[in-house]
Design an enzyme around this catalytic site. Sequence first.
Site, PDB file in Angstrom:
ATOM      1  N   LYS A  15      24.680   8.007  77.552  1.00  0.00           N
ATOM      2  CA  LYS A  15      24.638   8.351  76.120  1.00  0.00           C
ATOM      3  C   LYS A  15      26.004   8.862  75.660  1.00  0.00           C
ATOM      4  O   LYS A  15      26.473   8.514  74.569  1.00  0.00           O
ATOM      5  CB  LYS A  15      23.545   9.396  75.852  1.00  0.00           C
ATOM      6  CG  LYS A  15      22.130   8.867  76.079  1.00  0.00           C
ATOM      7  CD  LYS A  15      21.802   7.709  75.148  1.00  0.00           C
ATOM      8  CE  LYS A  15      20.453   7.087  75.409  1.00  0.00           C
ATOM      9  NZ  LYS A  15      20.222   5.847  74.652  1.00  0.00           N
ATOM     10  N   SER A  70      10.604  -4.725  79.351  1.00  0.00           N
ATOM     11  CA  SER A  70      10.780  -4.112  80.673  1.00  0.00           C
ATOM     12  C   SER A  70      10.034  -2.788  80.782  1.00  0.00           C
ATOM     13  O   SER A  70       9.702  -2.356  81.868  1.00  0.00           O
ATOM     14  CB  SER A  70      12.262  -3.910  80.983  1.00  0.00           C
ATOM     15  OG  SER A  70      12.807  -2.934  80.119  1.00  0.00           O
ATOM     16  N   SER A  84      21.376  11.280  72.268  1.00  0.00           N
ATOM     17  CA  SER A  84      20.438  12.295  72.769  1.00  0.00           C
ATOM     18  C   SER A  84      21.096  13.655  72.791  1.00  0.00           C
ATOM     19  O   SER A  84      22.318  13.765  72.958  1.00  0.00           O
ATOM     20  CB  SER A  84      20.022  11.899  74.184  1.00  0.00           C
ATOM     21  OG  SER A  84      19.400  12.977  74.831  1.00  0.00           O
ATOM     22  N   TYR A 128      21.932   8.987  83.322  1.00  0.00           N
ATOM     23  CA  TYR A 128      21.323   8.650  82.023  1.00  0.00           C
ATOM     24  C   TYR A 128      22.082   9.352  80.888  1.00  0.00           C
ATOM     25  O   TYR A 128      22.475   8.741  79.904  1.00  0.00           O
ATOM     26  CB  TYR A 128      19.838   9.066  81.999  1.00  0.00           C
ATOM     27  CG  TYR A 128      19.312   9.236  80.599  1.00  0.00           C
ATOM     28  CD1 TYR A 128      18.984   8.133  79.826  1.00  0.00           C
ATOM     29  CD2 TYR A 128      19.183  10.505  80.024  1.00  0.00           C
ATOM     30  CE1 TYR A 128      18.547   8.283  78.517  1.00  0.00           C
ATOM     31  CE2 TYR A 128      18.748  10.669  78.722  1.00  0.00           C
ATOM     32  CZ  TYR A 128      18.430   9.554  77.982  1.00  0.00           C
ATOM     33  OH  TYR A 128      18.012   9.706  76.685  1.00  0.00           O
ATOM     34  N   ASN A 135       7.245  10.936  83.388  1.00  0.00           N
ATOM     35  CA  ASN A 135       8.272  11.943  83.683  1.00  0.00           C
ATOM     36  C   ASN A 135       8.248  13.032  82.631  1.00  0.00           C
ATOM     37  O   ASN A 135       8.563  14.175  82.903  1.00  0.00           O
ATOM     38  CB  ASN A 135       9.677  11.304  83.617  1.00  0.00           C
ATOM     39  CG  ASN A 135       9.890  10.324  84.731  1.00  0.00           C
ATOM     40  OD1 ASN A 135       9.913  10.708  85.900  1.00  0.00           O
ATOM     41  ND2 ASN A 135      10.014   9.049  84.390  1.00  0.00           N
ATOM     42  N   ASN A 136       7.924  12.636  81.413  1.00  0.00           N
ATOM     43  CA  ASN A 136       8.044  13.566  80.294  1.00  0.00           C
ATOM     44  C   ASN A 136       6.789  14.421  80.136  1.00  0.00           C
ATOM     45  O   ASN A 136       5.698  14.045  80.566  1.00  0.00           O
ATOM     46  CB  ASN A 136       8.339  12.805  79.001  1.00  0.00           C
ATOM     47  CG  ASN A 136       9.691  12.119  79.059  1.00  0.00           C
ATOM     48  OD1 ASN A 136       9.762  10.901  79.087  1.00  0.00           O
ATOM     49  ND2 ASN A 136      10.750  12.876  79.106  1.00  0.00           N
ATOM     50  N   LEU A 137       6.983  15.565  79.499  1.00  0.00           N
ATOM     51  CA  LEU A 137       5.916  16.553  79.413  1.00  0.00           C
ATOM     52  C   LEU A 137       4.666  16.056  78.674  1.00  0.00           C
ATOM     53  O   LEU A 137       3.549  16.162  79.197  1.00  0.00           O
ATOM     54  CB  LEU A 137       6.463  17.820  78.732  1.00  0.00           C
ATOM     55  CG  LEU A 137       5.463  18.955  78.555  1.00  0.00           C
ATOM     56  CD1 LEU A 137       4.981  19.475  79.919  1.00  0.00           C
ATOM     57  CD2 LEU A 137       6.089  20.098  77.757  1.00  0.00           C
ATOM     58  N   ASN A 183      12.873  -6.907  75.834  1.00  0.00           N
ATOM     59  CA  ASN A 183      12.637  -7.729  77.037  1.00  0.00           C
ATOM     60  C   ASN A 183      11.367  -7.292  77.778  1.00  0.00           C
ATOM     61  O   ASN A 183      11.117  -7.722  78.896  1.00  0.00           O
ATOM     62  CB  ASN A 183      13.851  -7.701  77.978  1.00  0.00           C
ATOM     63  CG  ASN A 183      14.061  -6.332  78.608  1.00  0.00           C
ATOM     64  OD1 ASN A 183      13.360  -5.372  78.265  1.00  0.00           O
ATOM     65  ND2 ASN A 183      15.009  -6.229  79.515  1.00  0.00           N
TER      66      ASN A 183
HETATM   67  C1  UD1 Z   1      15.004  14.463  79.033  1.00  0.00           C
HETATM   68  C2  UD1 Z   1      16.436  14.415  78.608  1.00  0.00           C
HETATM   69  C3  UD1 Z   1      16.542  13.816  77.238  1.00  0.00           C
HETATM   70  C4  UD1 Z   1      15.946  12.455  77.244  1.00  0.00           C
HETATM   71  C5  UD1 Z   1      14.510  12.512  77.687  1.00  0.00           C
HETATM   72  C6  UD1 Z   1      14.055  11.089  77.828  1.00  0.00           C
HETATM   73  C7  UD1 Z   1      17.917  16.113  79.515  1.00  0.00           C
HETATM   74  C8  UD1 Z   1      18.365  17.519  79.431  1.00  0.00           C
HETATM   75  N1  UD1 Z   1      16.984  15.759  78.624  1.00  0.00           N
HETATM   76  O1  UD1 Z   1      14.347  15.408  78.219  1.00  0.00           O
HETATM   77  O2  UD1 Z   1      17.890  13.701  76.863  1.00  0.00           O
HETATM   78  O3  UD1 Z   1      16.044  11.866  75.982  1.00  0.00           O
HETATM   79  O4  UD1 Z   1      14.412  13.187  78.939  1.00  0.00           O
HETATM   80  O5  UD1 Z   1      13.069  10.905  78.725  1.00  0.00           O
HETATM   81  O6  UD1 Z   1      18.363  15.345  80.326  1.00  0.00           O
HETATM   82  N2  UD1 Z   1       8.066  19.622  82.177  1.00  0.00           N
HETATM   83  C9  UD1 Z   1       7.127  20.252  82.976  1.00  0.00           C
HETATM   84  N3  UD1 Z   1       6.241  19.476  83.667  1.00  0.00           N
HETATM   85  C10 UD1 Z   1       6.231  18.115  83.603  1.00  0.00           C
HETATM   86  C11 UD1 Z   1       7.199  17.477  82.791  1.00  0.00           C
HETATM   87  C12 UD1 Z   1       8.110  18.256  82.082  1.00  0.00           C
HETATM   88  O7  UD1 Z   1       7.092  21.466  83.060  1.00  0.00           O
HETATM   89  O8  UD1 Z   1       5.416  17.478  84.284  1.00  0.00           O
HETATM   90  C13 UD1 Z   1       9.007  20.439  81.401  1.00  0.00           C
HETATM   91  C14 UD1 Z   1      10.468  20.196  81.762  1.00  0.00           C
HETATM   92  O9  UD1 Z   1      10.883  21.008  82.814  1.00  0.00           O
HETATM   93  C15 UD1 Z   1      11.154  20.530  80.440  1.00  0.00           C
HETATM   94  C16 UD1 Z   1      10.123  20.155  79.373  1.00  0.00           C
HETATM   95  O10 UD1 Z   1       8.874  20.080  80.055  1.00  0.00           O
HETATM   96  O11 UD1 Z   1      11.361  21.907  80.363  1.00  0.00           O
HETATM   97  C17 UD1 Z   1      10.413  18.823  78.723  1.00  0.00           C
HETATM   98  O12 UD1 Z   1      10.628  17.848  79.729  1.00  0.00           O
HETATM   99  P1  UD1 Z   1      10.715  16.297  79.400  1.00  0.00           P
HETATM  100  O13 UD1 Z   1       9.612  15.896  78.505  1.00  0.00           O
HETATM  101  O14 UD1 Z   1      10.853  15.573  80.708  1.00  0.00           O
HETATM  102  O15 UD1 Z   1      12.047  16.136  78.543  1.00  0.00           O
HETATM  103  P2  UD1 Z   1      13.550  16.636  78.837  1.00  0.00           P
HETATM  104  O16 UD1 Z   1      13.814  16.751  80.273  1.00  0.00           O
HETATM  105  O17 UD1 Z   1      13.796  17.818  77.984  1.00  0.00           O
END
Ligand code: UD1
Length: 333
Positions: free
Chosen positions: A154, A35, A125, A150, A195-197, A33
Site C-alpha cells: 500500500k 480469486s 489503508s 501487505y 483473519n479479520n475480527l 478474476n
Molecule cells: C488489517 C490491516 C489493515 C488491512 C486489513 C485488511 C494493519 C495494522 N491493519 O487490519 O490495513 O486493511 O487488515 O484485512 O496491518 N482480532 C481479534 N481476534 C480475531 C481477529 C482480530 O482479537 O480473531 C483483533 C485484532 O487483534 C485487532 C482487531 O481485532 O485488534 C481488528 O483486527 P482485523 O479485523 O484483523 O483488522 P486489522 O488487523 O486492524
Amino acid sequence: MKNILVTGGLGYIGAHTVVELFNNGYKPIIIDNLSNTNIEVLNRLEQICEHSFSFYNEDVCNTDALTNILKTEAIHGIIHFAAFKAVGESVQAPIKYYKNNIGGMTSLLEAMQNQGINNLVFSSSCTVYGEPDHSPVNELAPIKRANSPYGRTKQMGEDILMDCQGLNTVALRYFNPIGAHASALIGELPIGVPNNLMPFITQTAAGIRPSLTVFGNDYNTKDGTCIRDYIHVVDLAKAHVKALQFIAQNPNNHFEVFNIGTGNGYTVLEIIKAFETVNQIQLPYQIGNRRAGDVEKVWADAQKAETQLGWKAELGLNEMVQSAWQWQLQLKA
Ligand code: UD1
C-alpha cells in the site's frame, strides 16, 4: 453517464462501491478474476440495482486484456481495488503480494497510459501509518515502515502514483471496514478461516467457529485490547463517489490522500459487547496471546475528507454490527 472501471468489483468493498456508483448515475464496469470472491456476487448486485452490469473475468496483471477493456468501454475513470489483503499471509508469501499488488498496479497504469486515461482512485489503508505516534491520526503523520509486506504494497502503491506525472489520483486510506449492505445481499465472505475480527465474530455467533480469541488484553488501552476505527462498508463505498467528484472538480490535481474513518476508536471488547447487545446473542470468546504485527491503537482524523471531499461517515456501530449479523444469517439460510 460516465463509465467507471472497478477492478476487484466483486470483492467486499468493490461490490458495495458498484452499488453506490450506480445510485449516483455512474456506469460501473466490473473486472474481477474471482480469486477471492464468487460470481454469485454479480447476480446479487444485479438484484440490488435491478440492472445488469458489464463484467470481465480478467486479471489486472494482464495488461493487454486491460488495454482492450479500456478501449472497448470508453472508460472515464478507474477505481482500483483488486489486490490481496491478508496481512498474515503476506508475511508468509511476500512475493505473491508484491507480484499481485504491485504488478497489478503497474499493469493497470500501463494500460491507462496506452489509452490516455488519467483518473484513478486507489484503495490505500491506514496501515501506511504503522503504529502512529498519536491518534486520531491525520494525513500529515509520518509514513513509518509498515508491519507487513501487505502494508508495504500500500505504501509503495502510493509512491508509484506520486511518481506518475499526469495522473489525477486520489488515494483513500481506509480504516477498518465492517458491516454489510442493508439488503443483506452482499457482505464480506472470506474464503476459509477469517483473519479479520468481524467475519470471525459472525461465524462464531453462527456456530461455524467454536469460539473467538481476543488477541491480547495487556495493551495500553482502557480495557487492554486493541483499538481500531471501524467504519461501515456502505459509508466507505460512498467515499469513492466523492473521490471521483473531487477528481472531476480538480483537473489539475495530481495526487491527494484522504483518511476514510469515523474518527471513533473502539476496543475489541467493545465491538464484542456491541455485537452481543444489538443482536441479542451471546458470543463465546477467550483472551489469547497478542497477534504478531498488530498495532496497539489507531483511529482517524477524517476532517480532511469532510472539508475537501464533502464526505463524512453517517452510520454508527449499531448499524455495523447489526448489518454484519443480518448478512451472516442470510448466508446460513
Ligand atoms: C488489517 C490491516 C489493515 C488491512 C486489513 C485488511 C494493519 C495494522 N491493519 O487490519 O490495513 O486493511 O487488515 O484485512 O496491518 N482480532 C481479534 N481476534 C480475531 C481477529 C482480530 O482479537 O480473531 C483483533 C485484532 O487483534 C485487532 C482487531 O481485532 O485488534 C481488528 O483486527 P482485523 O479485523 O484483523 O483488522 P486489522 O488487523 O486492524
